[in-house]
Design an enzyme around this catalytic site. Sequence first.
Site, short mmCIF file in Angstrom:
data_model
loop_
_atom_site.label_atom_id
_atom_site.label_comp_id
_atom_site.label_asym_id
_atom_site.label_seq_id
_atom_site.Cartn_x
_atom_site.Cartn_y
_atom_site.Cartn_z
N CYS A 1 3.95 -4.15 -15.47
CA CYS A 1 4.47 -4.99 -14.40
C CYS A 1 4.21 -6.46 -14.73
CB CYS A 1 3.79 -4.63 -13.09
SG CYS A 1 4.47 -5.51 -11.67
N ARG B 1 -2.08 -9.93 -12.29
CA ARG B 1 -3.42 -9.34 -12.30
C ARG B 1 -3.64 -8.29 -13.39
NH1 ARG B 1 -3.11 -7.89 -6.10
NH2 ARG B 1 -1.01 -7.44 -6.83
N HIS C 1 0.86 0.18 -11.18
CA HIS C 1 -0.44 -0.21 -10.63
C HIS C 1 -0.47 -0.12 -9.10
CE1 HIS C 1 0.71 -4.38 -9.24
NE2 HIS C 1 1.69 -4.16 -10.10
N CYS D 1 1.14 -2.87 -5.82
CA CYS D 1 2.29 -3.46 -6.51
C CYS D 1 3.28 -4.03 -5.48
CB CYS D 1 2.98 -2.41 -7.38
SG CYS D 1 4.46 -3.02 -8.22
N ASP E 1 3.18 -8.55 -12.76
CA ASP E 1 2.05 -8.96 -11.92
C ASP E 1 0.95 -9.64 -12.73
OD1 ASP E 1 -0.48 -8.76 -10.36
OD2 ASP E 1 0.81 -7.73 -8.93
#
Lengths: 214, 224
Positions: A48, A52, A104, A107, A50
């Site tokens: 992803c 993090r 994850h 999400c 993302d």
Amino acid sequence: MAPISFTDAIERVVAGNRVYAQQTAEQDPNFFKTLATGQAPEILWIGCADSRIPETTICNCMPGELFVHRNIANTVHGNDLNAASVVEYAVAHLKVKKVVVCGHTKCGGANAALGDADLGETLNTWLHPVRELRRKHKIELEELPDDDARSARVAELNVHQSIEVLKQHPAIKKAIHDRGLSLHGMIYDIGAGHLKLLEEAGGKKSNGLWSADH
Amino acid sequence: MAVPSEQVIKYLQQSHDRIFENNRAWAEEHRKKNPEFFTKLSAGQEPDYLWIGCSDSRIPAEAITGLGPGEMFIHRNIANLVCNTDLNVMSVVNYAVRHLKVKHIVVCGHYGCGGVKAAMTPKDMGLLNPWLRNIRDVYRLHEAELDQITDEEKRYDRLVELNVVEQCRNILKTAAVQQSYAKNDFPIVHGWVFGFQDGLLKDLKINFEEMLKGIQKIYDLSAE
């Protein structure tokens, strides 16, 4: 919102890079020279976008180990030329041995797929297959205690679906057959920092790590 | 298919297990340093940066910029391209600009890019043809300048740089970026190139304001 200084944010990254280059060269003077000669990653990581989940960091890997594609909600669509090109290059040309799809918890994409809020045409279209998954698994999802659990399950289902799409990619089909390429589904738990292998996605239980031949 | 030998099986198992062992060690280390680390991350992300980089395994964006988890939203594809009709990258830009409200967008290419090299090879690359075609188009846009560079290595290096510049332009063509900039004065778009020789980032020093003005003469989508 706290006032932001544009220059500071960029200076920080540039300074961070200098520290990285210096420290790396101090540890191993030949590091960058070797890196410049080419790459031979064993793993293609589809994850992803993302912020993090910096894949190389969370796996404690070195530069050169993971070939990476990251998009919204680690989704692989059958008609997406972007991801298909990454797969083609990684599998047919670099000959990676494993393909990982990593979803994850928490999400944003999976969360958004729990409802039908209008995110604009672009994101609505991109997330459509994930929202379809939610509809298809409505009963199972409704039985879960809360939205966190539901979005975590949607993330899992989405990883499985992406793997199903990947299995149809011509380079992957061929590599599975010719040299035992394997596909692996994972979920990264943001709250714990842990990776979890999804067994049914082609992990140990179903057919062994190296023989996704079906 | 041929059955892999015991040795191959063992090797594959080990290289696979290593990722999980590394991950557990990494998580443990962070929890020790800061017990709240993962709880905080769990609450959400507010990255200042969107990074559009190459899939190349040698350029883990966060590691080479010294940023930690939560700081940089990432899209990586072959040769860091931003194509107008690509729903994948457009979704990333859209989400990063409209929903996460990133302050900076960095397009980062790198010297010695295999995608750029493949694109300039006179060969049918099958499935990769349409994607790599975008790089040939960059060459055509800058044909006069590139043709003048006689040293082949230097010509590739320059094409890598020009490809980054053109992808920055493509980002500026989006309604999301134009409208956010008109309203908020961000995001700012930057073009960088990473060099393996020294591990350093080179800023191509794109004049963002000027480039945006130039783009909007034809591609103005700022009116909502």
